[in-house]
Motif scaffolding. Structure first.
Motif, PDB file in Angstrom:
ATOM      1  N   GLU A 444      38.058  56.403  43.048  1.00 62.99           N
ATOM      2  CA  GLU A 444      36.633  56.567  43.347  1.00 62.99           C
ATOM      3  C   GLU A 444      36.503  57.565  44.496  1.00 62.99           C
ATOM      4  O   GLU A 444      37.269  57.540  45.462  1.00 62.99           O
ATOM      5  CB  GLU A 444      35.972  55.237  43.694  1.00 62.99           C
ATOM      6  N   TYR A 458      33.213  57.865  39.959  1.00 57.88           N
ATOM      7  CA  TYR A 458      34.427  57.255  39.449  1.00 57.88           C
ATOM      8  C   TYR A 458      35.175  58.252  38.576  1.00 57.88           C
ATOM      9  O   TYR A 458      34.579  58.894  37.704  1.00 57.88           O
ATOM     10  CB  TYR A 458      34.116  56.017  38.607  1.00 57.88           C
ATOM     11  N   LYS A 507      31.697  46.224  31.996  1.00 55.15           N
ATOM     12  CA  LYS A 507      31.794  46.709  33.379  1.00 55.15           C
ATOM     13  C   LYS A 507      32.829  45.903  34.147  1.00 55.15           C
ATOM     14  O   LYS A 507      33.711  46.465  34.815  1.00 55.15           O
ATOM     15  CB  LYS A 507      30.437  46.598  34.059  1.00 55.15           C
ATOM     16  N   LEU A 511      36.435  47.394  35.728  1.00 59.51           N
ATOM     17  CA  LEU A 511      36.648  47.370  37.169  1.00 59.51           C
ATOM     18  C   LEU A 511      37.766  46.409  37.559  1.00 59.51           C
ATOM     19  O   LEU A 511      38.613  46.723  38.394  1.00 59.51           O
ATOM     20  CB  LEU A 511      35.353  46.998  37.886  1.00 59.51           C
TER      21      LEU A 511
END
Length: 530
Positions: A444, A458, A507, A511
């Motif tokens: 990131e 990202y 998501k 992550l």
């Protein structure tokens, strides 16, 4: 729910109900002359009088869904057709057995079924049946549907000697009075058959058609004569056998009977994923027989499903060595009694805390505290904080600070049993594939100009389930949540396997699977300076 007149028969009583599910799914049921239960695809099949494949294609075209995103391959179509054919044979057999239960010469079998606390209307509605473990089913199929006979033999529904599956392992001798047959129903179709011996003296009481055992699901509303038995939708109760499941349904609760089906992800990933999804929307209660064997089974299920699984202990009368749902129904327990029992039940984690607090042996208590730390580490952040406090106040001899450190060590070591995993080159949540690829946030980039809020980008890498690499891309953090960047950046090759209502799981999966290796860089920029 929506209620109105059924579109498929002359309905003056508004017998048609649509149940609005979470995540946009729904199903419908006609309590009138049609007496069917369908999902969206089944509704279109019935409405347009078309087969399953055509219904799926028609819906996909109407809602602009690419068939490949549904894993719609020639292999999957072939497998579905085979399942439909099996279900048609099993449904015919279930109806034959159900009719046989009520003929006069089988009165003892019907009395056995109703003698377990159920009304005749209930037994009719769930299609319980009767088998003599003879060749009656063979004769019926030969007479009425001979084209089904080869598949019935292949499935083991009819044996080489012409007798039905209840005769397996000398079942005709073990229970000469016959067998109660339980059809396992899905959307009005039978998908499996199991049976219980009428002979109370034998210990060899169960029979199943060959193949992997399947749970018996008593989780839909029933039409009982002129009334409807409607079930609550915020819970699921797990029990041992069909009679227990129907007892729970009679009290207005949805239930699954495990019927010996395996409780682990390796052997039964689909059922375990379905149970995990049930937990997302409400409580799962494990209510096995109240004896040592039932307790061990309850613990095994709770360990598989998670520490917040609720454990129900059925009340035992004086002198009773065990109790279960059906025994409580026969003892006169009412719906309000069962609701109170469930409401006051403890979670598996609470029970373990109480058990460890009662231990006097130092070594066993230390092992117990270690076990509890592992269970607490499986919880979400808010629940974890609550239970860290609960353990500190439970008298286990460990301070809040010490116990929190133990939990954090397990989290840091990755021992929190994350539901996110990679299966077959796809990101999955509790065994359910989320997409046809694996993606990771490799790094990131935090861009800070010194005056505005930092901007985050990202850098994402990905690989399809086929093994082909996807091009690396950069996505602004504010665009990441909605997951629309997948199609914009990677095109039609990468796609989601779940609805928009589960985009948050995509998501989370990306992550969570990225945290261990993700790098963070910060760049400071100042307008006018280079």
């Amino acid at each position: 729910n929506w209620t109105g007149r059924c579109p498929f028969h002359d309905d003056s009583t508004a017998s048609f109900t649509v149940y609005l599910g979470r995540d946009g799914d729904w199903r419908c049921h006609c309590f009138g002359a049609c007496d069917f239960d369908d999902d969206a695809i089944g509704f279109v099949m019935r409405r347009d009088r078309i087969e399953f494949v055509e219904a799926v294609k028609r819906l996909a075209e109407q809602y602009h869904i690419e068939l490949k995103s549904l894993n719609w391959t020639p292999e999957s179509i072939k497998e579905h057709k085979a399942q439909v054919e099996r279900s048609e044979v099993l449904t015919r057999a279930a109806r034959f057995y159900a009719a046989r239960l009520w003929v006069p010469e089988n009165k003892a079998a019907a009395c056995y079924a109703t003698g377990r606390g159920f009304s005749e209307e209930h037994v009719h509605a769930v299609m319980w049946g009767y088998s003599k473990a003879d060749d009656a089913l063979l004769k019926a199929i030969t007479r009425d549907a001979p084209e089904m006979l080869p598949l019935a033999r292949e499935m083991g529904l009819i044996r080489a000697d012409g007798k039905d599956f209840c005769a397996n392992a000398v079942g005709d001798e073990v229970s000469p009075d016959g067998w109660i047959v339980y059809p396992h129903m899905r959307n009005g179709k039978c998908v499996y058959l199991s049976a219980r011996a009428l002979n109370k003296a034998t210990k060899d009481k169960s029979r199943n058609i060959p193949g992997s055992r399947q749970a018996y699901r008593a989780d839909t509303d029933l039409k009982l004569g002129d009334t409807a038995l409607r079930l609550r939708d915020d819970a699921l109760v797990l029990v041992e056998g069909p009679a227990d499941a129907e007892s729970v349904r009679a009290w207005g609760w949805p239930a699954w009977a495990m019927c010996g089906s395996p409780i682990d992800y390796d052997s039964n990933p689909q059922m375990m994923a379905a149970l995990r999804q049930k937990q997302e929307h409400g409580n799962v209660y494990v209510a096995m027989s109240h004896d040592n064997a039932g307790r061990r089974f309850s613990d095994k299920i709770a360990q598989a499903l998670g520490p917040l699984t609720r454990i129900v202990l059925w009340p035992r009368k004086d002198g009773e060595k065990k109790s279960d749902a059906n025994q409580c129904l026969q003892n006169g327990y009412a719906a309000e009694d069962v609701t109170e029992l469930f409401d006051t039940s403890a979670t598996y984690l609470d029970e373990r805390i109480e058990a460890v607090a009662a231990m006097r042996d130092v070594r066993r208590r230390a092992d117990g505290i270690d076990e509890i730390a592992g269970l607490v580490a499986q919880l979400g952040e808010t629940e974890r904080k609550v239970y860290i406090g609960n353990v500190a106040d439970a008298g286990l001899g460990v301070s809040r600070r010490e116990f929190e450190k133990m939990v954090n060590e397990r989290l840091k070591a990755g021992k929190n049993n994350s539901p996110i995993e990679v299966l077959g080159g796809q990101l999955a949540f509790f065994g359910e594939p989320l997409c046809n690829f694996v993606a990771k946030v490799a790094s990131e980039l935090i861009i800070d100009d010194g005056s505005n809020a930092p901007r985050i980008e990202y850098h994402i890498t990905g690989k399809l389930a086929s093994g082909k690499n996807l091009p690396s891309i950069d996505v602004a953090a504010e665009d990441f949540d909605g997951m629309k960047w997948i199609g914009k950046q990677w095109g039609a090759r990468a796609y989601s396997l779940v609805g928009n209502g589960k985009a948050h799981l995509m998501k989370r999966a990306i992550l969570e699977s990225s945290l261990a290796d993700m790098k963070t860089d910060r760049v400071h920029t100042f307008t006018g300076f280079y």
